[in-house]
Design a protein around this motif. Structure first.
Motif, PDB file in Angstrom:
ATOM      1  N   ASP A 677       0.849  -1.185   0.000  1.00  0.00           N
ATOM      2  CA  ASP A 677       0.000   0.000   0.000  1.00  0.00           C
ATOM      3  C   ASP A 677       0.892   1.244   0.000  1.00  0.00           C
ATOM      4  OD1 ASP A 677      -1.552   2.247   0.800  1.00  0.00           O
ATOM      5  OD2 ASP A 677      -3.046   0.913   1.684  1.00  0.00           O
ATOM      6  N   THR A 679       0.353   4.374   0.657  1.00  0.00           N
ATOM      7  CA  THR A 679       0.191   5.268   1.803  1.00  0.00           C
ATOM      8  C   THR A 679       0.906   4.714   3.030  1.00  0.00           C
ATOM      9  OG1 THR A 679      -1.946   6.007   0.942  1.00  0.00           O
ATOM     10  CG2 THR A 679      -1.489   6.428   3.274  1.00  0.00           C
ATOM     11  N   ARG A 680       0.732   3.401   3.263  1.00  0.00           N
ATOM     12  CA  ARG A 680       1.409   2.783   4.406  1.00  0.00           C
ATOM     13  C   ARG A 680       2.925   2.794   4.203  1.00  0.00           C
ATOM     14  NH1 ARG A 680      -1.386  -0.528   7.881  1.00  0.00           N
ATOM     15  NH2 ARG A 680       0.286  -2.077   7.897  1.00  0.00           N
ATOM     16  N   LEU A 713       0.113  11.741   8.747  1.00  0.00           N
ATOM     17  CA  LEU A 713       0.840  10.600   8.201  1.00  0.00           C
ATOM     18  C   LEU A 713       1.696   9.931   9.275  1.00  0.00           C
ATOM     19  CD1 LEU A 713       1.430   8.968   5.654  1.00  0.00           C
ATOM     20  CD2 LEU A 713       3.317  10.538   5.164  1.00  0.00           C
TER      21      LEU A 713
END
Length: 732
Positions: A677, A679-680, A713
Motif C-alpha cells: 500500500d 500510503t502505508r 501521516l
C-alpha cells in the motif's frame, strides 16, 4: 424399593442395628456397616439405585436423585471427617430403617459430628469458642431474635461452629441441594431449635426465607455466606427478628497451631501459610497440603493454586455459569472495578458472589481471597494478568487525572498502589486479613493511651524511653488532634500514628526530628509522620493508608523515621530523601532519616506513573492509543539509550531490553516502508527518515507540506506499527 429392602433377604435379628451411644464418626460408620450387613450386604450400586428411588418419591428433580457410587462407599469407610446428614438418612432408609428410627440416626450424627478436640489432644481455638458463645447468647436472647444468622465467607468454619452447638436440635444441610419438605418438617419439629447449614445458593436462600415466612417465629440458626438481612428477597417482616453473628477469622497464633497440627514443621513455611490464609481455616489447610506436595513457599501463585481451586469449587453453588468464576480472577487482579472496566453482564453477576462486595470505587474481592486469586491469576496466565493490570492502571489514571474530589483521588491512588503488585507495598498497605478497622483523629481523652503507645513504641524499637518522651510528648500535649487513632468495631484502640499539620505553629514540634530540613518543609503544608505504633499489620496498614489520604488532601507527606523497614517502604513509594539527622535523636544507634513526597493534584498522576511504569508491564495491547503514544516517544529516543531505558515498553516479554526494543522498532518501520500500500509505505519511510536514519528532520518534514497532513501521516505510521508491534502469540 428393590431387593435391598426385601425382608426375606435379610440375615440376623429382625430389628436393625441402632446407632445409639456413638460419639465419633468412625463409630457411626461402623454402625452403618453393621446395618448394611443386617440388610443383606447389598452392593453399593444397589444402594445408589434405592436412594434414587426414594428421592424420586419425594419429588426431587432427576438431576438431584442419584448420588455417586464412590460417595456412598466413602460414607461406610472409617477416617471420615464429615458425613452429610441428609445423605446418611437416605442411606439408612435404603437399608430398611423406617421413618421413626431415622430420628435416632440423626441424633447419632449430631453426637458424632461434634468436634472431638479432647480425644485428639487438640485445643478448641479461642476464636471458634467466641463464635459458638455468640451463637448461644443470641439463641438465649429470650425470643427477641427468632433467627440467628451465622455469617462468614467460604471456609471460615461455620459448619464446625454449628456442630459444636449443644442441645437437641433438628439439623438440615443444604450443601447438596434442598431436600423436598425437609425445611418445613424441621421447622415443625417441637424440639429446641433448628440448625440450617450451607444456605449459600440463591435457591437455598429462597427456600429458607420462604419456609421461615410460613412458620413464623421458630428459633433457627442459619449459616450463610452473606447475611439474610442483605438478601433482597428476604421478607421485610422477618428482618427485625434476625440476629447476625459473624464467623470470626482465626488469630495468627491459632492458624499457626493448625498448620503445625497438619505436619508443617518448619516455622518459616508456617509463617508464609499464616500470612496468606488471613485467618481462614480452610485456606490454612489447603496451603499446608500444597506445602506437603513440595510446592515452594516462595512461589505464591503455585502455593495458592490448591486453595483457590477449592474456593472456586465451593463458589460453584452460587454461580452456575463458569464464566462468572473466570471473571472473578480478573476482578481480583484489577483492584476496585467500576462498570466501565467490566461488561455489564459480568459486573452484575460478580456483584452477586459472596466474596465480592461494593466498595467506594466499584466492586472488590474480600481479602484474603483477592490476594490469593491475584497470585494464581499471575501464575497461570501471566500475559493475561499483565493485560488486566494494565487496563486497570490506565483506567484509574484517567479517572484520577480528571477528578476534582480529594477523596476519590485518594481512593484511585490507593488502587494504583495495589496494582503495582510490589511485595513491599502490599505487605505494608494491603494485609490479607479482612477485619474492619476505623481510623479517627485523636482527642484530649486519648492522651493517656497515646502516651502508653509511645512507651511501647520506644521499647519495641530499643529506643531510649526518656529521649522518646522528650521529643514526642510535646506533640501529644500541644496538638491533641495531631495523631490518627486506629480502633476496632468496639472502639478499642489498636494503634496510633503522628499526623501533625506542617505549619509555622508546629515548627518547634517537628524541628527535633527534622533539624536542618525543617525550614524547607515546615511551612510548605502537608502532614508530618514521626511515630507509628500498632498492635498488628492490619491496623498499621489502615493508619498508613489514612496518612496517604491526608497527604493527598494537604499536598505533602513528610516522614522522619529511624526504622529500617519504614525507610525501605518510603523509598519504594518514591519519597524523596532529604537527609539524616546529625545526632542519634532516640539513642538507638540509628539516625533519623527524613523523606518527603509531594501529593498535590498535579503530582498524583506522574507519581503513580513512576511507581508503575517500571516493573509492571503496563503496555495493554487493548489500549491502542496508549501504545501509539509510547511508540512515538520510543522512536524519538531511538538514538538515546539512556532515555529509551525509561520506556514502559521494556516491561513486555518481547522487548525486555533496550537492544530488543531498538531492534523491534527498526524492524517494524522497515516492514511498514515496504508495504504494498503506497500510503502505508510512505508512512513507514517517514519513520525511517525522521527517527532512525535522521535523513530528514521532523520540522523539515512537516515544513515541506501542509502541517496537518504531515502530522496525520506520522500518526498513521505509529498506529500501523502499534497494531502489529508485538508478536500475535504474546496477545493470548
Amino acid at each position: 424399593m428393590g431387593d435391598a429392602l426385601d425382608r426375606s433377604a435379610r440375615t440376623g435379628p429382625d430389628d436393625p442395628p441402632t446407632p445409639d451411644g456413638v460419639s465419633t464418626l468412625d463409630e457411626l460408620c461402623a454402625r452403618l456397616r453393621d446395618l448394611r450387613v443386617w440388610a443383606g450386604s447389598p452392593s453399593f450400586t444397589r444402594i445408589v439405585q434405592d436412594i434414587a428411588a426414594i428421592r424420586a418419591a419425594r419429588g426431587l428433580p432427576a438431576a438431584e436423585r442419584r448420588p455417586g457410587r464412590v460417595t456412598i462407599y466413602e460414607c461406610f469407610r472409617p477416617g471420615r471427617r464429615r458425613i452429610d446428614v441428609e445423605l446418611l438418612i437416605d442411606i439408612v432408609a435404603a437399608l430398611g430403617v423406617d421413618e421413626a428410627d431415622q430420628t435416632r440416626w440423626r441424633r447419632a450424627h449430631r453426637a458424632a459430628s461434634s468436634p472431638g478436640w479432647a480425644e485428639t489432644g487438640q485445643t478448641w481455638p479461642e476464636t471458634q469458642a467466641r463464635t459458638v458463645a455468640a451463637l448461644l447468647a443470641a439463641l438465649g436472647d429470650g425470643g427477641t431474635h427468632g433467627v440467628v444468622n451465622l455469617v462468614g465467607p467460604v471456609g471460615a468454619g461455620k459448619s464446625t461452629a454449628l456442630a459444636a452447638l449443644p442441645g437437641d436440635a433438628t439439623r438440615v444441610d443444604l450443601a447438596a441441594g434442598i431436600p423436598d419438605g425437609a425445611l418445613d418438617a424441621a421447622l415443625a419439629d417441637p424440639r429446641g431449635y433448628v440448625v440450617v447449614d450451607n444456605a449459600d445458593s440463591p435457591a437455598a436462600l429462597a427456600a429458607v426465607c420462604s419456609a421461615l415466612g410460613r412458620r413464623g417465629r421458630t428459633r433457627v440458626v442459619v449459616a450463610s455466606r452473606r447475611p439474610l438481612s442483605g438478601w433482597p428477597h428476604t421478607p421485610g417482616t422477618l428482618l427485625p427478628h434476625i440476629a447476625v453473628v459473624p464467623a470470626l477469622p482465626w488469630e495468627d497464633r491459632e492458624a499457626d497451631e493448625l498448620a503445625a497440627r497438619t505436619g508443617v514443621t518448619r516455622a518459616e513455611h508456617r509463617a508464609v501459610v499464616v500470612a496468606m490464609a488471613g485467618g481462614i481455616p480452610l485456606l490454612v489447610d489447603r496451603l499446608c497440603r500444597a506445602v506437603h506436595l513440595g510446592t515452594r513457599t516462595d512461589a505464591p501463585g503455585a502455593l495458592a493454586d490448591l486453595a483457590v481451586t477449592e474456593v472456586l469449587d465451593r463458589l460453584g453453588r452460587e454461580a452456575p455459569a463458569p464464566s462468572v468464576l473466570s471473571a472473578l480472577a480478573l476482578l481480583a487482579s484489577s483492584g476496585q472495578t467500576d462498570h466501565e472496566l467490566f461488561p455489564s453482564a459480568d459486573f452484575a453477576a460478580l456483584a452477586e458472589l459472596s466474596l465480592v462486595y461494593a466498595a467506594e470505587e466499584g466492586l472488590d474481592v474480600h481479602e484474603p481471597y483477592r490476594t490469593l486469586l491475584d497470585h494464581v491469576h499471575r501464575w497461570r496466565r501471566p500475559l493475561g494478568h499483565r493485560r488486566s493490570v494494565a487496563r486497570a492502571l490506565v483506567h484509574h489514571r484517567e479517572v484520577l487525572a480528571g477528578s476534582t474530589d480529594l477523596v476519590q483521588r485518594a481512593r484511585r491512588t490507593e488502587q494504583s498502589l495495589w496494582l503495582t503488585g510490589d511485595p513491599t507495598i502490599r505487605d505494608a498497605l494491603f494485609p490479607t486479613r479482612n477485619e474492619p478497622i476505623a481510623v479517627r483523629a485523636s482527642t484530649d481523652a486519648d492522651t493517656d493511651e497515646v502516651m502508653r503507645l509511645l512507651h511501647r513504641w520506644a521499647r519495641r524499637g530499643e529506643l531510649d524511653v526518656r529521649s522518646s518522651e522528650r521529643v514526642l510528648s510535646p506533640m501529644v500535649a500541644d496538638i491533641p488532634d495531631g495523631f490518627r487513632i486506629a480502633t476496632d468495631p468496639n472502639g478499642e484502640i489498636l494503634g496510633a500514628i503522628t499526623a501533625l499539620p506542617l505549619a509555622s505553629r508546629t515548627h518547634h514540634l517537628v524541628e527535633p526530628l527534622l533539624e536542618d530540613h525543617a525550614p524547607d518543609v515546615a511551612n510548605a503544608g502537608g502532614v508530618f509522620v514521626g511515630m507509628s505504633i500498632a498492635r498488628d499489620n492490619r491496623s498499621q496498614a489502615a493508619l498508613l493508608r489514612d496518612v496517604l489520604l491526608r497527604g493527598i488532601s494537604s499536598g505533602q507527606v513528610v516522614v522522619a523515621t529511624q526504622w529500617p523497614a519504614y525507610q525501605r517502604l518510603v523509598r519504594r513509594l518514591g519519597f524523596t530523601y532529604l537527609g539524616a539527622t546529625q545526632g542519634d535523636v532516640f539513642r538507638c544507634g540509628r539516625q533519623v532519616q527524613v523523606h518527603t513526597l509531594r501529593l498535590a493534584p498535579a503530582d498524583l498522576a506522574p507519581w503513580v506513573d513512576r511507581l508503575t511504569d517500571r516493573g509492571i508491564p503496563v503496555g495493554d495491547l487493548g489500549e491502542l492509543a496508549w501504545l501509539t503514544d509510547q511508540l512515538g516517544r520510543a522512536y524519538k529516543h531511538w538514538h538515546t539509550p539512556s532515555l529509551l531505558a525509561e520506556s514502559p515498553l521494556l516491561s513486555h516479554p518481547s522487548t525486555p531490553t533496550v537492544r530488543h526494543l531498538r531492534a523491534a522498532l527498526s524492524t517494524a518501520a522497515q516492514r511498514l516502508a515496504t508495504d504494498p500500500d503506497p500510503t502505508r509505505a510512505a508512512a513507514g519511510q517517514a519513520l525511517l527518515d525522521i527517527y532512525l536514519s535522521r535523513r530528514t528532520a521532523l520540522r523539515h518534514y512537516l515544513g515541506t507540506q501542509p502541517p496537518a497532513p504531515g502530522a496525520t501521516l506520522l500518526r498513521q505510521a505509529l498506529t500501523a506499527v502499534a497494531q502489529t508491534f508485538w508478536p500475535a502469540e504474546q496477545r493470548s
